[in-house]
Design a protein around this motif. Sequence first.
Motif, PDB file in Angstrom:
ATOM      1  N   HIS A  31       0.825  -1.199   0.000  1.00 48.58           N
ATOM      2  CA  HIS A  31       0.000   0.000   0.000  1.00 48.58           C
ATOM      3  C   HIS A  31       0.862   1.253   0.000  1.00 48.58           C
ATOM      4  O   HIS A  31       1.837   1.360   0.757  1.00 48.58           O
ATOM      5  CB  HIS A  31      -0.923   0.008   1.218  1.00 48.58           C
ATOM      6  N   TRP A  33       0.787   5.126   0.765  1.00 45.44           N
ATOM      7  CA  TRP A  33       0.002   6.126   1.471  1.00 45.44           C
ATOM      8  C   TRP A  33       0.002   7.436   0.707  1.00 45.44           C
ATOM      9  O   TRP A  33       1.004   7.840   0.121  1.00 45.44           O
ATOM     10  CB  TRP A  33       0.567   6.343   2.875  1.00 45.44           C
ATOM     11  N   ASP A 115      -8.543   5.444   2.570  1.00 45.02           N
ATOM     12  CA  ASP A 115      -7.857   4.849   1.410  1.00 45.02           C
ATOM     13  C   ASP A 115      -7.329   3.477   1.802  1.00 45.02           C
ATOM     14  O   ASP A 115      -6.173   3.321   2.193  1.00 45.02           O
ATOM     15  CB  ASP A 115      -6.714   5.759   0.960  1.00 45.02           C
ATOM     16  N   VAL A 116      -8.187   2.482   1.744  1.00 44.04           N
ATOM     17  CA  VAL A 116      -7.802   1.112   2.109  1.00 44.04           C
ATOM     18  C   VAL A 116      -8.300   0.156   1.033  1.00 44.04           C
ATOM     19  O   VAL A 116      -9.272   0.435   0.339  1.00 44.04           O
ATOM     20  CB  VAL A 116      -8.402   0.697   3.473  1.00 44.04           C
ATOM     21  N   GLU A 117      -7.580  -0.969   0.875  1.00 43.49           N
ATOM     22  CA  GLU A 117      -8.001  -1.988  -0.078  1.00 43.49           C
ATOM     23  C   GLU A 117      -9.062  -2.867   0.563  1.00 43.49           C
ATOM     24  O   GLU A 117      -8.983  -3.212   1.746  1.00 43.49           O
ATOM     25  CB  GLU A 117      -6.813  -2.846  -0.520  1.00 43.49           C
TER      26      GLU A 117
END
Length: 357
Positions: A31, A33, A115-117
Amino acid sequence: MSNDHTPEPYDSHVPAHREAEPIPDPGLPEHTWRPTDVDPKAEKRAERQIAAMFILAMVSAVLFVVAYFSLEVGDNWDTFLGMGASTMALGVTLGVSLLLIGVGIIHLARKLMADVEMVEMRHPAASPQEDRDATVEALNAGLDEAGIGRRPLVRNTMLGAVGVLGLPAVVLLRDLAPGDTLDIDKLAHTIWEPGMRLVRDVVGTPILASEVEMGDLINAAPEAMFPTEENGYPELHGAEEQVQKAKGAIIVVRMNPEDITHGEGRDKWTVDGIICYSKICTHVGCPISLYERTTHHVLCPCHQSTFDLADSAKVVFGPAARPLPQLPLAVDEEGYLVAQSDFNEPIGASYWEREKQ
C-alpha cells in the motif's frame, strides 16, 4: 517411398498423468500512502481546497440569480460565438456551480476519505440477513472514516453549496408564468371565439363537416392562427403566436352519434357525430393524437394517460386526473365546422388556481 506420414500430436511428449499447476495468488501490492494520510499540513491544505470549491460554487449560483434578473433575454451585445449576454451568463454561472460541486466531491473522495483496499467475495443476489447487517455496518464505518463529522469546514461548505444551488431552480420557476407575473386569465382562456372556423393544422384549410370520415382523427387549429385578408384576423408574432397556437390545438373525431355519451349540458356540442377536444393532455401538457378507432380511446404518448372520446374524454387509464376539455361545435352557412364558444374550462395541465376559474 511412401509419403503417408501422420505427425505426432504437438503435446504427445507430455505425460498423461501430469496436471496443470494452479496460478499462485499474486497478492496485493504494498500500500502506498497518500500525502494527506501522513502529512497533517497536506490534509489541511486539501480541506481548504475543497472548501474553496464549494464556496465558489455558492458564489456562482448567486451570480446566476443576479444575471437572471439583471440581463434581459434578447440582450445581444457581443459575447462568445455571438450568443447573447443572458444566455452566456446563465449557462456559465450554472455550469461552473455544478462543476465545482462535482470536482469538490471527487477531491474529497480522493484525498480525504479512507484509502484502504477491500476484498469482497462473490455471493448470491439475495444475501443472508447477517451479510446485509454487515454491509450497513460497513457503510456506517465508511461514513465515519470519511471524517465528515470531524471536518466541519468541508461539511458545512458542501451543504451550503448544494443548498445555494437551489436558488437557480427557484428563480427559473418564474418562467412558468406567461408574462412578467402569473396572469390567471391567460391560462383560463384561449383564442377560440364564437363562429371561428376549425382549420387543418399546418395547412390551414377549413374543415367541411361533410368531408370528415367516420373514424377519422384530424389535428386542427383555430382559423385565427392563419390570418388572411378574407378572415380578417390579426397576425400574431413571436411568443404570443406560439402560446396561442399551443393553447388552441384541438383534435376532431367523427364517430357514430349513438356511441357518444354526452356530458351534462353537452348534447348540442357535436355535429352528426363529429366531436372536438383539446389536444393538450391534462397531466403535464403533452400533445396527444394516438387514436384507437374501435374503442374511441386516445392515448398520450408521454405517460400513457388514456381518454374515452365517446364519454366526454374521461380518463380511463394513466396519471391524468381530469378529462380533456371539449370545444362546442356547430356549422356555418357554408357547411364548415366552427366553434360555438371558447372552452368552458382551462386547457392543459392543472395548476393551483384552476378551481377559482
